[in-house]
Design an enzyme around this catalytic site. Structure first.
Site, PDB file in Angstrom:
ATOM      1  N   ASP A  53     -12.199 -17.968   1.382  1.00  0.00           N
ATOM      2  CA  ASP A  53     -11.291 -16.816   1.425  1.00  0.00           C
ATOM      3  C   ASP A  53     -11.662 -15.817   2.521  1.00  0.00           C
ATOM      4  O   ASP A  53     -10.898 -14.912   2.814  1.00  0.00           O
ATOM      5  CB  ASP A  53     -11.284 -16.113   0.059  1.00  0.00           C
ATOM      6  CG  ASP A  53     -10.121 -15.138  -0.096  1.00  0.00           C
ATOM      7  OD1 ASP A  53      -9.037 -15.399   0.457  1.00  0.00           O
ATOM      8  OD2 ASP A  53     -10.289 -14.111  -0.774  1.00  0.00           O
ATOM      9  N   THR A 101      -4.175 -11.564  -0.293  1.00  0.00           N
ATOM     10  CA  THR A 101      -3.873 -12.981  -0.432  1.00  0.00           C
ATOM     11  C   THR A 101      -2.819 -13.190  -1.518  1.00  0.00           C
ATOM     12  O   THR A 101      -2.897 -12.593  -2.589  1.00  0.00           O
ATOM     13  CB  THR A 101      -5.138 -13.765  -0.799  1.00  0.00           C
ATOM     14  OG1 THR A 101      -6.128 -13.561   0.211  1.00  0.00           O
ATOM     15  CG2 THR A 101      -4.840 -15.253  -0.909  1.00  0.00           C
ATOM     16  N   GLN A 106      -3.516 -20.893   3.264  1.00  0.00           N
ATOM     17  CA  GLN A 106      -3.383 -19.594   2.603  1.00  0.00           C
ATOM     18  C   GLN A 106      -2.196 -18.844   3.195  1.00  0.00           C
ATOM     19  O   GLN A 106      -1.948 -18.911   4.392  1.00  0.00           O
ATOM     20  CB  GLN A 106      -4.655 -18.762   2.804  1.00  0.00           C
ATOM     21  CG  GLN A 106      -4.662 -17.433   2.063  1.00  0.00           C
ATOM     22  CD  GLN A 106      -5.985 -16.683   2.264  1.00  0.00           C
ATOM     23  OE1 GLN A 106      -6.083 -15.842   3.161  1.00  0.00           O
ATOM     24  NE2 GLN A 106      -6.985 -16.989   1.448  1.00  0.00           N
TER      25      GLN A 106
END
Length: 291
Positions: free
Chosen positions: A207, A231, A281
């Site tokens: 991440d 996110t 993502q």
């Protein structure tokens, strides 16, 4: 304190506590000083919780997740695992992570045992090796005087994951760069021989910086205070065995940004050039008007 001394804290954090009936409890660390849970943390903990309900002979090969609400680092996280299916070759699990009875994160994951088959992969890019690069802590110290107070407070902190950007100018100086980046990373010290811990730690690390790649063409950096970023969803595919205490290369790109969302994807290679994982993502990248 040094990097090695903070790594045990991350290892302990990823070890969720079983409450029985496929329910687990997790704790948080406020690594950015915002009071919000880092997305990689709840991702790694959810993977750990799901994996603990699967036969040891099966390892995660893919996961897909959505971030629903900001998490509060001062409150515990409850992870409820649904045993969706255990078939002849694959197992499926669904995890709901919640705080105060509100879901903050959901994840579906699939598990498989080792099996022989065809193999091919995209070649690893040729980049500067990690030994020739500065790590994240050194780079932050170089620009300490130019950072906002909150970010400047991170200078001198130690990190459980050591990161060495191949293109440090992308982080240090805003510009109109191609939406691509490469970052070497590894755990700050030797890890136990527990493949599940290594996978959960890779999920945690995945991440970092992925969404920032979508800002590179737009005169922004990870330290920009004029951006609202969050996110929305995150997916990982695990291709081959790996160790998080050996150098891994994160090769990132952002094919698209539109409608205040950035879409990013990446490959993770080991130092031999083997493709060990892939990620995607999408997240919010909203420009905030400065007053």
């Amino acid at each position: 304190m040094d990097n090695q001394s903070v790594l045990p804290d991350l290892i302990e954090q990823l070890q969720v506590e079983s409450l029985g009936n496929d329910v687990f409890n997790g704790i948080s660390t406020d690594i950015f000083g915002t009071g919000r849970i880092f997305g990689g943390q709840v991702l790694g903990q959810s993977l750990m919780a799901a994996s603990l309900t699967v036969s040891p002979g099966r390892a995660v090969h893919s996961l897909h997740s959505y971030f629903l609400r900001p998490g509060d680092t001062s409150k515990p996280i409850r992870f409820e695992v649904e045993r969706t299916r255990d078939g002849g070759s694959f197992s499926a699990r669904r995890v709901i992570a919640s705080q105060l009875d509100q879901p903050i994160f959901i994840m579906s994951s699939s598990f498989q045992g080792e099996e022989p088959g065809f193999q091919h992969q995209t070649p690893a890019p040729v980049v500067t090796p990690p030994d020739s690069l500065k790590n994240e802590k050194q780079l932050i110290a170089d620009i300490e005087q130019k950072l906002p107070k909150r970010l400047a407070s991170l200078v001198g902190r130690d990190f459980a994951i050591e990161m060495r950007p191949v293109e440090p100018s992308h982080m240090l100086k805003p510009g109109n760069y191609d939406p691509q980046a490469h970052i070497w990373f590894r755990a700050a010290d030797k890890l136990p021989d527990n493949p599940l811990l290594h996978r959960a730690m890779l999920a945690y690390t995945s991440d970092f910086y992925l969404l920032f790649t979508s800002l590179l063409p737009h005169n922004q950096t990870p330290f920009s205070i004029s951006m609202q970023m969050a996110t929305i969803d995150h997916a990982i595919w695990f291709h081959r065995p790996f160790r998080m205490d050996e150098w891994l290369l994160y090769s990132l790109e952002s094919p698209s940004a539109s409608n205040a969302r950035g879409f990013c994807r990446a490959h993770v290679y080991n130092s031999k050039g083997d493709l060990i994982a892939s990620t995607t993502q999408e997240g919010l990248i909203r420009k905030i008007e400065e007053h």
